[in-house]
Design an enzyme around this catalytic site. Structure first.
Site, short mmCIF file in Angstrom:
data_model
loop_
_atom_site.label_atom_id
_atom_site.label_comp_id
_atom_site.label_asym_id
_atom_site.label_seq_id
_atom_site.Cartn_x
_atom_site.Cartn_y
_atom_site.Cartn_z
N THR A 101 0.83 -1.21 0.00
CA THR A 101 0.00 0.00 0.00
C THR A 101 0.86 1.25 0.00
OG1 THR A 101 -0.09 -0.27 2.39
CG2 THR A 101 -2.04 -0.97 1.16
N SER A 125 32.40 -4.46 5.00
CA SER A 125 31.19 -5.12 5.51
C SER A 125 31.61 -6.32 6.35
CB SER A 125 30.31 -5.59 4.35
OG SER A 125 29.43 -6.58 4.82
N GLY A 146 13.18 -10.42 3.85
CA GLY A 146 11.98 -9.57 3.90
C GLY A 146 11.89 -8.78 5.18
N SER A 175 16.59 -5.36 5.71
CA SER A 175 17.98 -5.09 6.08
C SER A 175 18.53 -3.90 5.29
CB SER A 175 18.85 -6.33 5.86
OG SER A 175 18.77 -6.73 4.52
N ASP A 231 9.76 1.20 4.75
CA ASP A 231 10.89 0.60 5.48
C ASP A 231 11.82 1.65 6.10
OD1 ASP A 231 9.64 -1.62 4.53
OD2 ASP A 231 11.15 -2.11 3.03
#
Ligand code: GLA
Length: 388
Positions: free
Chosen positions: A38, A70, A125, A128, A173
């Protein structure tokens, strides 16, 4: 767990760059309680930050060179800044390049060192990437004293994903990574960008069920869903004979009135989005009344809509939901995030969280899926400076 990594990031930075970092930032991963697909339709979402975070230790090195290490993939990469522009390279570095590039438009910046570590499972999902990019933005703005409003952080993060990484993701997110509060879900109106913290009942827990399936088609299918929603907006503007900017402007009644005149797939996509917005609003009301059974019922309806109308579920996600729905102590379950693998979530009675997590993991394995992981997610707070 996160206490260890926080200390470890300082050590890692010293080891890689021979001195202490000037700042350590962190931002959380998330689950989404309800309100899926949405956010790019100007709708409502209700995500919750979890207690798994991405940490960025950083310092200024000066000159043109940027070096990033990393911890999770044990890789060090360097790149240069050329008149505020960067060339795209490998996936994770593009986030840093994007952040530096857009922030250098606000204020000139020079070379930096970054060491990044994370406890957010990747490719599951749980967002991250938003945790990563928000922690980078916080680090760079802190180091160069770049004054941007908090609200601009998720907007910038979304631009980075869209323009530098090539995923047409919405704003949910990075928004929750920035504004989350512990013990609360975050209701976001993605049209006005207004938000509200909604407390989660103390004796309820959230289980995260990671399918262990890599989301191979996720980006292509995700971008396709966005296009279909746009096409639905055009079709509806014409059929309803009114100006519609997004699916947020359409009611269920209006949509149903033109059902037989619309392309079936576009109708189904729009039907999911329009009804999902209603479910978010109802879920917030149910949480406020502590009607957890209703929250659970709405979660299941959301899952079925994502599976049947939006077509973004997968057999593994469906298996988790089916298994969970049969157990006492589970109020509701659904897939969370973009779909096509990734993770499902269960909203459960906290008194049985351990038993339920074990039982769901066992039953998932019994169905022949070997790479599943089920964990109890505690809520987390939004991004912040850990140390400077
Ligand atoms: C991904 C995107 C979000 C959102 C969800 C689906 O997680 O990054 O912006 O669109 O999918 O709700």
């Amino acid at each position: 767990m996160d206490e260890d990594i926080r200390k470890d990031m300082i050590k890692t930075y010293r080891l890689e760059f021979g001195k202490s970092p000037e700042v350590v930032t962190s931002a959380p991963g998330r689950i989404n309680l309800i309100g899926e697909h949405t956010d790019y339709n100007e709708g409502f979402v209700l995500p919750i930050a979890i207690d798994r975070r991405t940490y960025t230790a950083a310092g200024i090195r000066g000159g043109k060179l940027f070096i990033a290490f990393s911890r999770e993939i044990s890789k060090k990469t360097s790149f240069e800044i050329e008149a505020g522009k960067f060339e795209r390279s490998n996936f994770w570095v593009n986030y840093i390049k994007g952040a530096c590039s857009l922030l250098s438009e606000v204020k000139p910046i020079e070379g930096m060192n970054f060491a990044i570590g994370s406890t957010v499972p990747r490719g599951s999902g749980l967002s991250s990437s938003a945790a990563f990019v928000v922690s980078i933005i916080d680090a760079v703005t802190h180091l160069y004293d770049i004054k941007i409003k908090d609200i601009e952080v998720p907007i910038l993060a979304q631009r980075i994903e869209n323009e530098f990484v090539g995923v047409q993701s919405g704003i949910m997110d990075p928004f929750v990574a920035k504004f989350a509060r512990e013990h609360n879900a975050l209701l976001i109106d993605t049209r006005s960008l207004q938000y509200e913290h909604v407390p989660i009942p103390e004796d309820c827990s959230i289980l995260v069920c990671v399918t262990g399936v890599k989301r191979a088609l996720a980006t292509t299918e995700y971008n396709r869903r966005r296009e279909q929603c746009q096409q639905a907006v055009s079709a509806l503007s014409e059929k309803l004979n009114k100006k519609i900017n997004s699916l947020r402007d359409v009611t269920v009644g209006e949509l149903k009135s033109v059902e037989n005149e619309m392309d079936r797939t576009l109708y189904m996509r729009a039907f999911h989005v329009v009804t999902e917005n209603e479910r978010v609003v109802k879920t917030v009301e149910a949480l406020k009344k502590d009607d957890r059974n209703l929250v659970g019922k709405l979660m299941l309806e959301s899952h079925l809509s994502l599976r049947m109308s939006y077509d973004v579920s997968s057999p593994e996600l469906d298996a988790f939901v089916e298994i969970s729905e049969q157990l006492d102590g589970v109020y509701g379950a659904r897939m969370t995030g973009g779909g096509f693998g990734g993770s499902a979530i269960c909203f459960v009675d906290a008194n049985y969280e351990n038993e339920l997590a074990n039982e769901i993991a066992r039953k998932y394995k019994d169905r022949g899926y070997d790479n599943g992981v089920v964990f109890i997610a505690r809520t987390g707070g939004g991004s912040h400076i850990e140390r400077s």
